[in-house]
Design a protein around this motif. Structure first.
Motif, mmCIF file in Angstrom:
data_model
loop_
_atom_site.group_PDB
_atom_site.id
_atom_site.type_symbol
_atom_site.label_atom_id
_atom_site.label_comp_id
_atom_site.label_asym_id
_atom_site.label_seq_id
_atom_site.Cartn_x
_atom_site.Cartn_y
_atom_site.Cartn_z
ATOM 1 N N LYS A 1 0.851 -1.194 0.000
ATOM 2 C CA LYS A 1 0.000 0.000 0.000
ATOM 3 C C LYS A 1 0.883 1.239 0.000
ATOM 4 O O LYS A 1 0.950 1.994 0.961
ATOM 5 C CB LYS A 1 -0.930 -0.017 1.214
ATOM 6 N N GLY A 2 1.602 1.415 -1.115
ATOM 7 C CA GLY A 2 2.400 2.622 -1.284
ATOM 8 C C GLY A 2 3.753 2.629 -0.603
ATOM 9 O O GLY A 2 4.350 3.684 -0.431
ATOM 10 N N HIS A 3 4.269 1.457 -0.241
ATOM 11 C CA HIS A 3 5.583 1.401 0.408
ATOM 12 C C HIS A 3 6.679 1.456 -0.655
ATOM 13 O O HIS A 3 6.810 0.551 -1.467
ATOM 14 C CB HIS A 3 5.726 0.120 1.233
ATOM 15 N N VAL A 4 7.456 2.535 -0.645
ATOM 16 C CA VAL A 4 8.594 2.648 -1.550
ATOM 17 C C VAL A 4 9.696 1.742 -1.004
ATOM 18 O O VAL A 4 10.093 1.857 0.157
ATOM 19 C CB VAL A 4 9.083 4.106 -1.669
ATOM 20 N N ASP B 1 4.903 1.434 8.571
ATOM 21 C CA ASP B 1 5.092 2.736 7.922
ATOM 22 C C ASP B 1 4.307 3.823 8.648
ATOM 23 O O ASP B 1 4.807 4.941 8.855
ATOM 24 C CB ASP B 1 4.655 2.684 6.456
ATOM 25 N N LEU B 2 3.080 3.504 9.063
ATOM 26 C CA LEU B 2 2.244 4.506 9.746
ATOM 27 C C LEU B 2 2.762 4.814 11.147
ATOM 28 O O LEU B 2 2.653 5.960 11.605
ATOM 29 C CB LEU B 2 0.785 4.052 9.778
ATOM 30 N N ARG B 3 3.330 3.835 11.827
ATOM 31 C CA ARG B 3 3.959 4.118 13.130
ATOM 32 C C ARG B 3 5.118 5.093 12.958
ATOM 33 O O ARG B 3 5.287 6.022 13.748
ATOM 34 C CB ARG B 3 4.444 2.824 13.792
ATOM 35 N N GLN B 4 5.899 4.892 11.917
ATOM 36 C CA GLN B 4 7.044 5.767 11.666
ATOM 37 C C GLN B 4 6.574 7.173 11.309
ATOM 38 O O GLN B 4 7.121 8.166 11.790
ATOM 39 C CB GLN B 4 7.905 5.164 10.546
ATOM 40 N N ILE B 5 5.542 7.277 10.501
ATOM 41 C CA ILE B 5 4.991 8.595 10.133
ATOM 42 C C ILE B 5 4.444 9.292 11.380
ATOM 43 O O ILE B 5 4.631 10.498 11.551
ATOM 44 C CB ILE B 5 3.873 8.431 9.079
ATOM 45 N N ILE C 1 2.088 13.172 4.151
ATOM 46 C CA ILE C 1 3.500 12.847 4.371
ATOM 47 C C ILE C 1 3.820 11.446 3.857
ATOM 48 O O ILE C 1 4.891 11.225 3.283
ATOM 49 C CB ILE C 1 3.863 13.008 5.859
ATOM 50 N N PHE C 2 2.898 10.513 4.035
ATOM 51 C CA PHE C 2 3.085 9.166 3.500
ATOM 52 C C PHE C 2 3.320 9.238 2.004
ATOM 53 O O PHE C 2 4.148 8.518 1.454
ATOM 54 C CB PHE C 2 1.844 8.316 3.805
#
Length: 182
Positions: free
Chosen positions: A37-40, A92-96, A121-122
């Motif tokens: 889901k959008g992870h680069v 990813d959301l925890r990091q954001i 930001i994501f």
């Protein structure tokens, strides 16, 4: 009112909706190798996710970027299960969320504002957001001005050219509406 410290289910749903979900690697419009889901994919961080040596993942990602397409090697090696996709988004959301709380200390954000910022930001990256006018306005207490800045983030570099993308226009409108809901 205390500022939130995590992305809510509503925020997660907004991001999931706009990112979609893919179990195999793909190139986003900005020519970045992406999955889930959008992870680069960042080879120096993600090599263990794919059970590859770091140097192998670097080579695969660089070749996809150079060729401007997903290579056969990427198709074979860059795959995730649905559970891995969900786990990766959660990480990813925890990091954001940590980024938002550390860069907005002393700013009272509602959950809606927090979620809208998380989605933005994501999508644009922390490095692009940190020096942004949107963040500066928010830090200066100009909530209305910060909300208006969402509309400026509708361009992506496609084949070396800045282009306004319809998907980004739609996404920014949804993020701004959420942000303004306060």
């Amino acid at each position: 009112m205390s500022t939130p410290t995590a992305v809510s289910e509503e925020g997660r749903a907004l991001i999931s909706h706009h990112e979609g979900s893919r179990l195999t690697a793909y190139l986003c419009p900005a020519n970045k190798v992406t999955i889930g889901k959008g992870h680069v994919i960042v080879p120096s961080w993600d090599y263990q996710l794919f059970r590859l040596q770091r140097s192998v993942l670097i080579d695969i990602v660089n070749e996809c970027v150079r060729m401007r397409r997903i290579t056969q090697e990427a198709v074979v090696f860059l795959r995730l299960s649905p559970q891995q996709v969900d786990d990766l988004l959660a990480a990813d959301l925890r990091q954001i969320a940590l980024f938002i709380t550390s860069t907005h200390q002393g700013i009272a954000l509602t959950q809606a504002m927090f979620d809208a910022l998380a989605s933005l930001i994501f999508n644009i990256g922390q490095g692009n957001y940190a020096p942004s006018t949107l963040r500066k306005k928010l830090l200066n207490g100009d909530i209305k001005g910060a909300a208006a800045e969402f509309d400026r983030w509708v361009f992506a570099t496609v084949k070396g050219q800045k282009q306004k993308l319809p998907g980004l226009i739609t996404r920014r409108a949804a993020e701004r509406a959420l942000f303004e809901r306060r």
